[in-house]
Scaffold this active site. Structure first.
Site, mmCIF file in Angstrom:
data_model
loop_
_atom_site.group_PDB
_atom_site.id
_atom_site.type_symbol
_atom_site.label_atom_id
_atom_site.label_comp_id
_atom_site.label_asym_id
_atom_site.label_seq_id
_atom_site.Cartn_x
_atom_site.Cartn_y
_atom_site.Cartn_z
ATOM 1 N N ASP A 157 12.023 -5.078 -24.819
ATOM 2 C CA ASP A 157 11.516 -5.422 -26.081
ATOM 3 C C ASP A 157 11.211 -6.900 -26.080
ATOM 4 O OD1 ASP A 157 11.780 -2.994 -26.904
ATOM 5 O OD2 ASP A 157 13.543 -3.203 -27.893
ATOM 6 N N HIS A 653 -10.430 -12.511 -0.445
ATOM 7 C CA HIS A 653 -11.149 -12.586 -1.813
ATOM 8 C C HIS A 653 -10.500 -11.532 -2.868
ATOM 9 C CE1 HIS A 653 -13.478 -15.535 -0.198
ATOM 10 N NE2 HIS A 653 -13.662 -16.048 -1.400
#
Ligand code: ADP
Length: 746
Positions: A157, A653
């Site tokens: 949370d 990449h």
């Protein structure tokens, strides 16, 4: 007996599970062993401590191998009613003392940490009782007069005061964003609406950040109960969005959201409103426990590793009088605060909400929380919040340098927030070359719809920067298109280009406009900002690849040499080493020497002889010009002989691809908001400076672009100060079992 045992640390996970707990446990175990202390895992939380027996077991280095990538907690967690009773805690004290444990790392929520503190306070009395009952001897009691504790916050949370992030919150955000992205595409196909309910009983962090990162339309959080009539306003806002080109509507609601009267606002209620008032086909999705599950994000792995390591340092330095500390993070650095003060303040926020003092609750959450709520509102509303002036100012947005995930998110936020301020926002396609060629188009609110989640760069990015000969054409274009200000989002080349324009202001009056550069590069090699947009996404891509690489090696004895990007900056190598569990990383900041390699080979051979099955090394692409990845792989292969084989993987990449991570989306949005603020102020004042902006140690700063030269190592294209280099000692502790072993580089 027990009193003669070496210093022993116990570690347990308690309360709700959270992704990243394993990384913290691994860090505690390895740091303790690295420092020569013994370490015990207490299985199943406090229940294991109360039960004793084989629920408290000493752990070795290898026991915590291959757990970094696993969700949940491998040592188990539980809620334990017995520990709430004094008798339970008495038994727990006895079980710990039998093993010489008087230092504990507790990983849990505020309940678990409160329990730990109570246990610590009672410890001397419990010992007296145990001696009287003959369950421990006097010498043992005297040897362990106090219980020393360090708390780490495990909670998805992100609801604890004292740490910017709790363990698990970032991974939960990943799960929520995966869901919102998926729902967005189906919602858009059917022009449908969705209500997404996320966790957070007292804390709206997950709801608010996922609403920003997910590019949703409306959000309801416990700290901000909407005023009466909110249903009308929500419908109005969604109607504007539809009219401006949105094909889907998504409302995020935290499970603890209420109205001002304290009535819970559930997903079903919102669905009914949308169906009745807007006639929209609406579905509710309650994400539930999915948010707790799955593999931890890169951040949850490295952050948990940092705090786990720091907890051990704290405990080994602690004395019986030391106040218990909460070990958290502030601006990516470890921070220690008195534990109970943090727990108290956290509870005070929950009380403030219960007492309906919402303004106070938001204030207690801190400045960036308030800032995010404002930014969200300004982006979600399709109509400007100000009346646009007769001649609105025209701000051009463009990218420069290599591609970075999150560029689209930043451009979208800039366009929406700029329009909100009454500006005309222009998109320049094809970077600086596009500016010269006049590929410039106004972007509306609806034009940037859906860009939040998109990898790549819709406006295009390029490493080409204007040459001296092209400056005239750039100036002409700025004049022809009446461009009043420039917002450049990009990497090193973008900064260089802006620097060039800035230094030619006297020759070209067209450059005398406000200009801002925002950091966006996976390399994280820019001055003035701890992190650049794109680096977190690249890190997650690398870590995911490392998980697969490690799995692929299960059947063999194998050393991997993995090459990662970063140019002359070792950030990705360093952080992926921490988050991916590497044995050795090669950084351009340190280089590679023959002596290093010899020591590495010896360590590697010794390690495989000792039974190791996998040895992961990560090499930054520019760590050394001659000792290439291929060279390293061949060297290790040759020296390893029959003992192990070697494979190399150049990740290439794929590191620049992928959709931006939640963190990068939030960073991109925050930076774009500040960029637009800055330009707006400059335009209002009639001043025209050129700056680059960044967030460093939590502070947002605009540095005059001229200052760049003083802040970077120009040859190696990286900042002179790199905060993350301090983490090398943590990396060392994670990779090398003993202090004696760690004299060399990591
Ligand atoms: P969290 O730590 O996630 O807030 P809980 O509040 O359920 O979760 O606490 C987990 C466990 O910590 C409890 O089951 C109990 O064993 C222990 N605990 C919590 N609060 C206390 C307390 N006030 N006194 C003693 N033990 C406690």
């Amino acid at each position: 007996m027990a009193s003669n045992l070496p210093t022993s640390i116990g570690v347990l996970t308690s309360g709700g599970d959270a992704q990243g707990m394993n990384a913290a446990v691994r860090a505690v175990v390895r740091s303790a062993l690295h420092q020569g202390a013994a370490v015990h895992a207490i299985f199943e939380g406090y229940q294991g401590m109360v039960d004793g027996g084989d629920r408290i077991r000493s752990l070795s280095w290898d026991d915590v191998g291959s757990i970094l990538h696993r969700g949940g907690t491998v040592i188990g967690t539980a809620r334990c009613p017995a520990f709430r009773e004094r008798e339970g805690r008495r038994r727990a004290a006895r079980n710990l003392l039998q093993r010489g444990i008087d230092r504990l790392v507790i990983i849990g929520g505020d309940g678990s940490l409160t329990g730990a503190n109570l246990f610590r306070q009672e410890w001397p009395e419990l010992l007296t009782e145990l001696v009287q009952a003959g369950e421990i001897d006097e010498a043992t009691a005297q040897a362990h007069p106090a219980l020393m504790i360090a708390g780490l916050v495990g909670s998805i949370d992100n609801d604890m005061v004292g740490t910017d992030m709790t363990i698990g919150a970032d991974s939960a955000l990943h799960r929520i964003i995966e869901a919102i992205d998926a729902l967005t595409s189906t919602a858009a196909s059917h022009q449908r609406s969705f209500v997404v309910e996320v966790m957070g009983r007292h804390c709206g962090y997950l709801a608010l950040t996922s609403a920003i990162a997910g590019g949703t339309d409306y959000v309801l959080i416990p700290e901000y109960p909407p005023a009466e009539g909110w249903e009308d306003r929500m419908c109005e806002l969604l109607r504007h969005g539809r009219a401006a080109g949105r094909r889907d509507s998504i409302v995020v609601v935290a499970e603890g959201a209420t109205d001002r009267a304290g009535n819970r606002i559930g997903g079903d209620y919102i669905r009914r409103i949308l169906e009745e008032r807007l006639g929209e086909d609406t579905r509710v999705t309650i994400l539930g426990h999915v948010q707790r599950g799955g593999t931890p994000s890169a951040y949850d792995r490295w952050m948990s590793t940092l705090v786990g390591h720091a907890a051990v340092q704290e405990l080994l330095a602690a004395t019986p009088d030391s106040e218990p500390q909460l070990i958290g993070v502030r601006y990516n650095r470890v921070r220690r605060l008195p534990l109970m003060q943090c727990v108290e303040q956290t509870r005070a926020i929950a009380r403030t909400i219960a007492e309906k003092d919402y303004a106070k609750a938001v204030e207690l959450r801190g400045g960036s929380f308030t800032e995010m709520t404002k930014t969200f509102r300004a982006m979600a509303e399709a109509l400007p919040s100000v009346t646009p002036p007769v001649r609105p100012r025209r701000i051009a947005v463009l990218h420069g340098g290599g591609l970075a995930p999150g560029m689209n998110t930043a451009a979208r936020a800039a366009v929406r927030l700029g329009r909100d301020r009454g500006h005309v926002m222009l998109g320049v396609h094809g970077s600086f070359a596009g500016l010269v060629d006049g590929r410039i188009k106004e972007l509306t609110w609806g034009d940037v719809e859906g860009w939040t989640a998109l990898g790549g760069a819709e406006l295009g990015a390029s490493r080409q920067i204007p040459t001296t000969e092209q400056l005239y054409a750039v100036a002409r274009s700025l004049e022809t298109h009446d461009i009043d200000a420039l917002l450049v989002i990009g990497g090193w080349k973008a900064y260089q280009a802006l620097h060039r324009l800035d230094s030619e202001r006297e020759r070209y009056p067209a450059f005398k406009i406000p200009m801002v550069c925002l950091p966006a590069t996976i390399d994280n090699n820019l001055p003035g900002s701890d992190l650049s947009i794109g680096a977190d996404t690249a890190l997650n891509v690398i870590v995911e690849a490392l998980d697969r690489i490690k799995q692929s090696a299960m059947a063999a004895r194998r050393c991997f040499v993995v090459e990662v990007m970063g140019r002359h900056c070792g950030y990705l190598a360093m952080m992926s080493g921490l988050a991916g569990g590497a044995e050795r990383i090669y950084l351009p900041e340190e280089g590679i020497t023959l002596k290093d390699l010899q020591a590495d080979v010896e360590r590697m051979v010794e390690s495989f002889r000792g039974g190791r099955r996998l040895y992961l090394t990560i090499r930054n692409e520019q760590a050394n010009a001659l000792y290439t990845t291929d060279f390293l792989a061949r060297l290790f292969e040759e020296e390893g002989g029959q003992l192990f084989d070697v494979r190399q993987a150049v990740l290439g990449h794929i590191q620049q691809g992928g959709n931006p991570s939640p963190f990068d989306r939030i960073l991109a949005t925050r930076l774009a908001a500040h960029g637009i603020d800055f330009l707006t102020t400059e335009l209002e004042r009639g001043t025209a400076v050129g700056v680059f902006m960044g967030l460093a140690e939590g502070k947002l700063t605009a540095f005059p672009i001229k200052q760049m030269a003083d802040m970077v190592d120009i040859t190696n294209r990286r900042p002179l100060e790199q905060w993350w280099l301090d983490l090398r000692s943590v990396m060392q502790a994670m990779a090398q079992p003993t202090l004696a072993d760690s004299s060399g580089s990591i």
